[in-house]
Design an enzyme around this catalytic site. Structure first.
Site, short mmCIF file in Angstrom:
data_model
loop_
_atom_site.label_atom_id
_atom_site.label_comp_id
_atom_site.label_asym_id
_atom_site.label_seq_id
_atom_site.Cartn_x
_atom_site.Cartn_y
_atom_site.Cartn_z
N SER A 1 0.85 -1.20 0.00
CA SER A 1 0.00 0.00 0.00
C SER A 1 0.87 1.24 0.00
O SER A 1 1.57 1.52 0.99
CB SER A 1 -0.91 0.01 1.24
OG SER A 1 -1.58 1.26 1.33
N GLY A 2 0.84 1.98 -1.10
CA GLY A 2 1.67 3.19 -1.22
C GLY A 2 1.43 4.16 -0.08
O GLY A 2 2.36 4.60 0.60
N THR B 1 -4.86 2.73 2.56
CA THR B 1 -5.94 2.16 1.76
C THR B 1 -6.95 1.50 2.71
O THR B 1 -6.59 0.59 3.47
CB THR B 1 -5.39 1.13 0.76
OG1 THR B 1 -4.24 1.69 0.13
CG2 THR B 1 -6.44 0.76 -0.27
N GLU C 1 4.10 2.08 -7.35
CA GLU C 1 3.76 0.76 -7.89
C GLU C 1 4.94 0.17 -8.67
O GLU C 1 5.25 -1.00 -8.53
CB GLU C 1 2.51 0.87 -8.77
CG GLU C 1 1.28 1.26 -7.96
CD GLU C 1 0.35 2.22 -8.68
OE1 GLU C 1 -0.53 2.78 -8.01
OE2 GLU C 1 0.52 2.42 -9.89
#
Lengths: 204, 204, 204, 204
Positions: free
Chosen positions: C95-96, C100, C171
């Site tokens: 999760s960047g 999220t 990503e």
């Protein structure tokens, strides 16, 4: 499990017959008003979004696929190219217990956005049942009914033997219910089977 | 489609009742021998792989999920961590027509590998029906039966009105058939519903 | 958009070069200790579960696939036959933003179960960063950095032109980072490329 | 594998640096003409369909998601609500080897329908390379290059050590290439990052 010898398949046949019986009992208990409103909301929608987890998620996808064949703009939450939900969209959640953690959470977000939320569930008094604009109740045993048992099955046989486990009863009933919604949508829209087939994926 | 007024939901209820009737007729026509062999192969398998396209693929996944709950080593072809198929594996294909392009192709590869191929289909005389070690036939209308019609439905009403479209009949029947296979596997393995639930995903 | 004439593809080439430059800068900023612990946890694990939403979910799947090729028992949360997570399992979240919604929720459930939670993120001070046993930080712009901007990109050019949008930087970096974890796991386990290929799906 | 002690993570860092180097070399070898035509076809398209198997399929999905954020009508082959492909549609296949069985088969169907087929591959002389209207070649090692090796990597180091296995090189390069196509499409369409974010799923 290698030494078990399979001498018959009587349980398979009996289970199928019980499911058919159960299905007929469910039909007699359906609330027609909520079904009519659900169909009306689908017909009036600009875009429809489906969501569900596990096997209920598979039922959601099966319904989404047929809505696409009928010409609706329809998306499954979680798939690659599903866009953001807007207030004027209709979101349909499938959840036997009405308490599936991730789906109930998403349901709350849907209501925060201001979209219409329809839930197909077996539990009116559930998180999703309570927050939905419309809840269509399919009376069924769900995976959280280990102790209490589905009353339909209990009435029918007095025990669980030969009845598929966990939420199976709800999943089968919801698939058949939603496919029957499709049958009525076909009547209402006048779509022909050839039209449906022309939208069916041609590269699978 | 916005002006259609939904006055009733009679088609929904009728379609559900027709599906229940249809299901009972299908049960009477099943070939018990192929079902027994299918259950025996599942019990004797080291690993089971499921495959299907479109809505039949959803049915394949629903069955795979329950086999996992029962403790089997089971995979869905096309999912992320599905390993290579080996000769001692059992591959189960779900295809109403038995002719779905990609699944028939994969079926040929499965036979080249030397694995056991079981097909659940409504057409014995189909590509998949012919190359499979076992074909379990579920008599149903499929999406390629636009003209001929499913004989079951035709016998029943003489037309298609109120019957869900395309391969719906096969998809519903195969889901219920496979869930009933699960019911018998539970009897044969003595699994309790609590055991099944303990394997059910706990983060959804 | 039909009238736009495409005269060149300079932005494509420039963007690719910027990504390559960005990647080298990221490598110099990595915390080696957390990476070593992550690799050790993977090697010691009985089973590994991957999770992520959207494009980070695709990165999670790409990593899971290679771990399977290497012979690990690995599952993707949300796929059909993924079993229940147990306390002795390792769960890896991608999760960047580390925020999220669905993944942070699942992360909390993972910690309640008592499993090991590893998060690959660009934000140490995030919900997932805080609750994880190990957080590997990949410095990158994420989809929530509309205003602030990734400092790496800003240092490099002073603006965003030609840099792919939203969380793309994270990503790409996380995919390359995880594929490089695979490179080291191959060294550590002595796996040959032929062995990996033997586990690669043979029916696609 | 439990006794291995992880003392360093040098292979991770080295692999990441090699990938960055490799990427720069690839950029210098790209054919600008095919890239320009690809961008033009995307801009002129009514609808875009993406397809790929395994990790290339994940790259296809990552690209599809960004095209959706940019406002294109885009679908992934095999997902639930993907409609039938029409002659005026553009289909983009991602395949390192250009020979992936299922994707090459679908490519032939796409050409039979009369749609435009674009393939992103590392092999011009492959089944997909030959039948495509446009093939964009990304020079990379693929999973079928066990013996020959990717010439880029071989030139660079003389061996494979520290280079991620199978088709990893192609998958990373194609993801970065396609994200860089997005960067140019943003320039060409004048889309703002805020617009992209507004289309990003809001219920995940």
């Amino acid at each position: 499990m290698k030494k078990t010898q399979v001498d018959n398949c009587e349980d398979v046949l009996l289970s199928m017959r019980l499911i058919a019986e159960n299905l007929k009992e469910v039909v007699d208990r359906l609330d027609k008003k909520s079904i009519k409103i659900m169909i009306q909301k689908i017909l009036n929608s600009k875009r429809i979004f489906l969501m569900g987890a596990g096997r209920s998620g598979l039922v959601a996808k099966a319904f989404a696929m047929r809505l696409m064949h009928l010409g609706f703009s329809v998306y499954v939450i979680g798939e690659t190219t599903t866009p953001a939900v807007q207030p004027e969209d209709v979101v349909i959640a499938i959840s036997g217990s009405g308490e599936t953690h991730s789906i109930a959470d998403l349901g709350k977000i849907v209501k925060d956005i201001g979209s219409t939320l329809i839930t197909v569930t077996s539990k009116k008094e559930s998180t999703l049942g309570r927050i939905s604009d419309i809840a269509v109740i399919l009376p069924s045993k769900t995976k959280n009914d280990l102790d209490a048992g589905g009353y339909l099955e209990r009435n029918m046989r007095g025990d669980y033997k030969n009845v598929p486990p966990l939420g199976t009863s709800f999943e089968i009933t919801s698939l058949i219910f939603l496919d029957s919604i499709i049958a009525q949508l076909i009547t209402l829209t006048g779509a022909s089977e050839a039209e449906l087939k022309s939208r069916h994926t041609n590269i699978e």
